[in-house]
Structure formats: C-alpha cells, structure tokens
Scaffold this motif. Sequence first.
Motif, PDB file in Angstrom:
ATOM      1  N   MET A  30       0.834  -1.212   0.000  1.00 62.56           N
ATOM      2  CA  MET A  30       0.000   0.000   0.000  1.00 62.56           C
ATOM      3  C   MET A  30       0.864   1.256   0.000  1.00 62.56           C
ATOM      4  O   MET A  30       0.538   2.246  -0.679  1.00 62.56           O
ATOM      5  CB  MET A  30      -0.968  -0.017   1.184  1.00 62.56           C
ATOM      6  CG  MET A  30      -2.058  -1.044   0.998  1.00 62.56           C
ATOM      7  SD  MET A  30      -3.283  -1.279   2.318  1.00 62.56           S
ATOM      8  CE  MET A  30      -3.046  -0.036   3.482  1.00 62.56           C
ATOM      9  N   PHE A  31       1.955   1.248   0.744  1.00 69.98           N
ATOM     10  CA  PHE A  31       2.864   2.389   0.747  1.00 69.98           C
ATOM     11  C   PHE A  31       3.465   2.581  -0.641  1.00 69.98           C
ATOM     12  O   PHE A  31       3.578   3.713  -1.122  1.00 69.98           O
ATOM     13  CB  PHE A  31       3.944   2.179   1.808  1.00 69.98           C
ATOM     14  CG  PHE A  31       4.812   3.374   2.064  1.00 69.98           C
ATOM     15  CD1 PHE A  31       4.315   4.661   2.055  1.00 69.98           C
ATOM     16  CD2 PHE A  31       6.159   3.202   2.348  1.00 69.98           C
ATOM     17  CE1 PHE A  31       5.116   5.763   2.307  1.00 69.98           C
ATOM     18  CE2 PHE A  31       6.980   4.288   2.605  1.00 69.98           C
ATOM     19  CZ  PHE A  31       6.458   5.567   2.578  1.00 69.98           C
ATOM     20  N   CYS A  32       3.823   1.482  -1.310  1.00 65.79           N
ATOM     21  CA  CYS A  32       4.325   1.565  -2.695  1.00 65.79           C
ATOM     22  C   CYS A  32       3.267   2.170  -3.615  1.00 65.79           C
ATOM     23  O   CYS A  32       3.578   3.031  -4.448  1.00 65.79           O
ATOM     24  CB  CYS A  32       4.702   0.179  -3.214  1.00 65.79           C
ATOM     25  SG  CYS A  32       6.233  -0.494  -2.598  1.00 65.79           S
ATOM     26  N   ALA A  33       2.033   1.709  -3.481  1.00 65.38           N
ATOM     27  CA  ALA A  33       0.956   2.190  -4.351  1.00 65.38           C
ATOM     28  C   ALA A  33       0.701   3.683  -4.152  1.00 65.38           C
ATOM     29  O   ALA A  33       0.533   4.427  -5.130  1.00 65.38           O
ATOM     30  CB  ALA A  33      -0.320   1.390  -4.089  1.00 65.38           C
ATOM     31  N   VAL A  34       0.689   4.111  -2.906  1.00 68.07           N
ATOM     32  CA  VAL A  34       0.447   5.533  -2.630  1.00 68.07           C
ATOM     33  C   VAL A  34       1.584   6.389  -3.170  1.00 68.07           C
ATOM     34  O   VAL A  34       1.346   7.405  -3.827  1.00 68.07           O
ATOM     35  CB  VAL A  34       0.245   5.768  -1.111  1.00 68.07           C
ATOM     36  CG1 VAL A  34       0.274   7.241  -0.769  1.00 68.07           C
ATOM     37  CG2 VAL A  34      -1.061   5.141  -0.650  1.00 68.07           C
ATOM     38  N   THR A  35       2.821   5.994  -2.920  1.00 64.79           N
ATOM     39  CA  THR A  35       3.939   6.803  -3.408  1.00 64.79           C
ATOM     40  C   THR A  35       4.025   6.770  -4.935  1.00 64.79           C
ATOM     41  O   THR A  35       4.387   7.768  -5.555  1.00 64.79           O
ATOM     42  CB  THR A  35       5.283   6.342  -2.801  1.00 64.79           C
ATOM     43  OG1 THR A  35       5.478   4.974  -3.079  1.00 64.79           O
ATOM     44  CG2 THR A  35       5.321   6.594  -1.318  1.00 64.79           C
ATOM     45  N   TYR A  36       3.678   5.640  -5.529  1.00 69.41           N
ATOM     46  CA  TYR A  36       3.672   5.585  -6.993  1.00 69.41           C
ATOM     47  C   TYR A  36       2.617   6.519  -7.563  1.00 69.41           C
ATOM     48  O   TYR A  36       2.868   7.218  -8.537  1.00 69.41           O
ATOM     49  CB  TYR A  36       3.441   4.150  -7.482  1.00 69.41           C
ATOM     50  CG  TYR A  36       3.485   4.040  -8.975  1.00 69.41           C
ATOM     51  CD1 TYR A  36       4.698   3.995  -9.634  1.00 69.41           C
ATOM     52  CD2 TYR A  36       2.313   4.009  -9.727  1.00 69.41           C
ATOM     53  CE1 TYR A  36       4.758   3.916 -11.015  1.00 69.41           C
ATOM     54  CE2 TYR A  36       2.361   3.930 -11.110  1.00 69.41           C
ATOM     55  CZ  TYR A  36       3.583   3.884 -11.754  1.00 69.41           C
ATOM     56  OH  TYR A  36       3.630   3.817 -13.115  1.00 69.41           O
ATOM     57  N   SER A  37       1.436   6.541  -6.952  1.00 72.49           N
ATOM     58  CA  SER A  37       0.378   7.418  -7.466  1.00 72.49           C
ATOM     59  C   SER A  37       0.761   8.897  -7.303  1.00 72.49           C
ATOM     60  O   SER A  37       0.384   9.721  -8.132  1.00 72.49           O
ATOM     61  CB  SER A  37      -0.953   7.126  -6.780  1.00 72.49           C
ATOM     62  OG  SER A  37      -0.903   7.504  -5.426  1.00 72.49           O
ATOM     63  N   ILE A  38       1.507   9.213  -6.277  1.00 68.26           N
ATOM     64  CA  ILE A  38       1.944  10.592  -6.073  1.00 68.26           C
ATOM     65  C   ILE A  38       3.018  10.980  -7.092  1.00 68.26           C
ATOM     66  O   ILE A  38       3.010  12.086  -7.622  1.00 68.26           O
ATOM     67  CB  ILE A  38       2.480  10.785  -4.631  1.00 68.26           C
ATOM     68  CG1 ILE A  38       1.340  10.668  -3.626  1.00 68.26           C
ATOM     69  CG2 ILE A  38       3.205  12.116  -4.478  1.00 68.26           C
ATOM     70  CD1 ILE A  38       1.805  10.603  -2.178  1.00 68.26           C
ATOM     71  N   ASN A  39       3.939  10.057  -7.380  1.00 69.64           N
ATOM     72  CA  ASN A  39       5.087  10.364  -8.239  1.00 69.64           C
ATOM     73  C   ASN A  39       4.945   9.901  -9.684  1.00 69.64           C
ATOM     74  O   ASN A  39       5.884  10.050 -10.456  1.00 69.64           O
ATOM     75  CB  ASN A  39       6.358   9.714  -7.669  1.00 69.64           C
ATOM     76  CG  ASN A  39       6.852  10.394  -6.428  1.00 69.64           C
ATOM     77  OD1 ASN A  39       6.618  11.571  -6.217  1.00 69.64           O
ATOM     78  ND2 ASN A  39       7.548   9.646  -5.600  1.00 69.64           N
ATOM     79  N   SER A  40       3.814   9.360 -10.072  1.00 73.87           N
ATOM     80  CA  SER A  40       3.706   8.730 -11.392  1.00 73.87           C
ATOM     81  C   SER A  40       3.977   9.689 -12.551  1.00 73.87           C
ATOM     82  O   SER A  40       4.432   9.260 -13.606  1.00 73.87           O
ATOM     83  CB  SER A  40       2.341   8.073 -11.559  1.00 73.87           C
ATOM     84  OG  SER A  40       1.324   9.039 -11.500  1.00 73.87           O
ATOM     85  N   SER A  41       3.741  10.962 -12.375  1.00 73.31           N
ATOM     86  CA  SER A  41       3.942  11.903 -13.480  1.00 73.31           C
ATOM     87  C   SER A  41       5.415  12.265 -13.682  1.00 73.31           C
ATOM     88  O   SER A  41       5.784  12.763 -14.747  1.00 73.31           O
ATOM     89  CB  SER A  41       3.136  13.183 -13.234  1.00 73.31           C
ATOM     90  OG  SER A  41       3.595  13.817 -12.051  1.00 73.31           O
ATOM     91  N   ARG A  42       6.254  12.001 -12.702  1.00 79.94           N
ATOM     92  CA  ARG A  42       7.664  12.387 -12.844  1.00 79.94           C
ATOM     93  C   ARG A  42       8.620  11.204 -12.704  1.00 79.94           C
ATOM     94  O   ARG A  42       9.791  11.384 -12.386  1.00 79.94           O
ATOM     95  CB  ARG A  42       8.008  13.494 -11.854  1.00 79.94           C
ATOM     96  CG  ARG A  42       7.808  13.164 -10.410  1.00 79.94           C
ATOM     97  CD  ARG A  42       8.082  14.371  -9.501  1.00 79.94           C
ATOM     98  NE  ARG A  42       8.133  13.944  -8.129  1.00 79.94           N
ATOM     99  CZ  ARG A  42       9.238  13.831  -7.407  1.00 79.94           C
ATOM    100  NH1 ARG A  42      10.389  14.138  -7.940  1.00 79.94           N
ATOM    101  NH2 ARG A  42       9.194  13.424  -6.157  1.00 79.94           N
ATOM    102  N   ASN A  43       8.150   9.990 -12.985  1.00 80.71           N
ATOM    103  CA  ASN A  43       8.979   8.789 -12.844  1.00 80.71           C
ATOM    104  C   ASN A  43      10.167   8.796 -13.797  1.00 80.71           C
ATOM    105  O   ASN A  43      10.053   9.225 -14.950  1.00 80.71           O
ATOM    106  CB  ASN A  43       8.157   7.538 -13.115  1.00 80.71           C
ATOM    107  CG  ASN A  43       7.314   7.145 -11.936  1.00 80.71           C
ATOM    108  OD1 ASN A  43       7.585   7.536 -10.816  1.00 80.71           O
ATOM    109  ND2 ASN A  43       6.285   6.365 -12.198  1.00 80.71           N
ATOM    110  N   THR A  44      11.275   8.304 -13.300  1.00 86.20           N
ATOM    111  CA  THR A  44      12.465   8.068 -14.113  1.00 86.20           C
ATOM    112  C   THR A  44      13.024   6.711 -13.705  1.00 86.20           C
ATOM    113  O   THR A  44      12.628   6.149 -12.697  1.00 86.20           O
ATOM    114  CB  THR A  44      13.547   9.143 -13.868  1.00 86.20           C
ATOM    115  OG1 THR A  44      13.958   9.075 -12.503  1.00 86.20           O
ATOM    116  CG2 THR A  44      13.047  10.528 -14.210  1.00 86.20           C
TER     117      THR A  44
END
Length: 164
Positions: A30-44
């Motif tokens: 769940m922590f991974c999912a939340v942080t991914y949803s927050i950062n998904s627009s700037r992933n590298t």
Amino acid sequence: MVNQNLQVTPKTFLRTISIIHVALILGIVMFCAVTYSINSSRNTFSYNINDPFTYVSLILAIGGFTAGFFLFKNQLVKVQNQATLKGKLSVYQSALIQRFALLEGPAMFAVVAYELSANLYFLIIAGLIILYFVTLRPTKDKIETGLNLSYDDKITFDSEDTQI
C-alpha cells in the motif's frame, strides 16, 4: 474489562503468524501504491552512482536478507532448549517476526527513496523484497521442518484444535 484467557492451538498459532505476515506485506504494498500514485507523473529510471540512496538501499536490502536469514537460523537452534511445544512455537514466532522486520525496514527505506527521487530503481528493490517476503509465508510444513519437531510434538501440532 473482561480478562479472556485465549487458547493457543496450532490452528490459532498459524492463523496469527499468517495475519502478521500478510499485514506486513500489505503495508509495504500500500505504501508503494500511494507513493507511486503521487510520483507517477515524474517517474524516471536510472542507476545513479552519485545518489547515495542507490547504494544504501541495495546494501540495506542485502543486509536485511542476510541478517534475517542468519538470525532466524540462530533462533531455531535455541528452540531445541525449549521443553514444550508452546515454548518452541513462541520462539519460532519471535524469530519469524524479527526476520520479517529485517525485510520490512529495507523495503520501506527503498519506497521512501523512491518517493524522494521518483526513480523506479528503488521501487524495483522494494518489489524484489516483497517477492521474497511472499516466499516466507508461514505454513504448517515449514514450521514442523524449521522446528525439527519430535514425533509427539508433530502429533500435537497436527491436531489443529488441541490446546498447546
């Protein structure tokens, strides 16, 4: 307040450590999912040798795996000193929780490093830890083998509703 003396049976013991296992995995996922949803627009994705988190997360993951493995095995050696099945299961449960904690810490660190950098490298490390964590699912066979139970203890442990 009512003081209830809960009966410890092999079935309740296995259910308890299974719930702990699943809860810890779900917490990381769940922590991974939340942080991914927050950062998904700037992933590298990069293996940045100048980023200290790159090495720290990898060292923590390998260290958590190694320390968890050896501490768990060391605790199982101590279980032979326990006279009762209840004592053996108690030591096994605490050893398993220690092993889980030594995996959860590096996974959480990797997720926090991802949150700070938006580098998918850290989520991959967390994902690998989660996959390994899933393989550590406690089962009746793993407990019997790990504890090297005597014949009498196996009979007691196989009868699910017998109080230990």
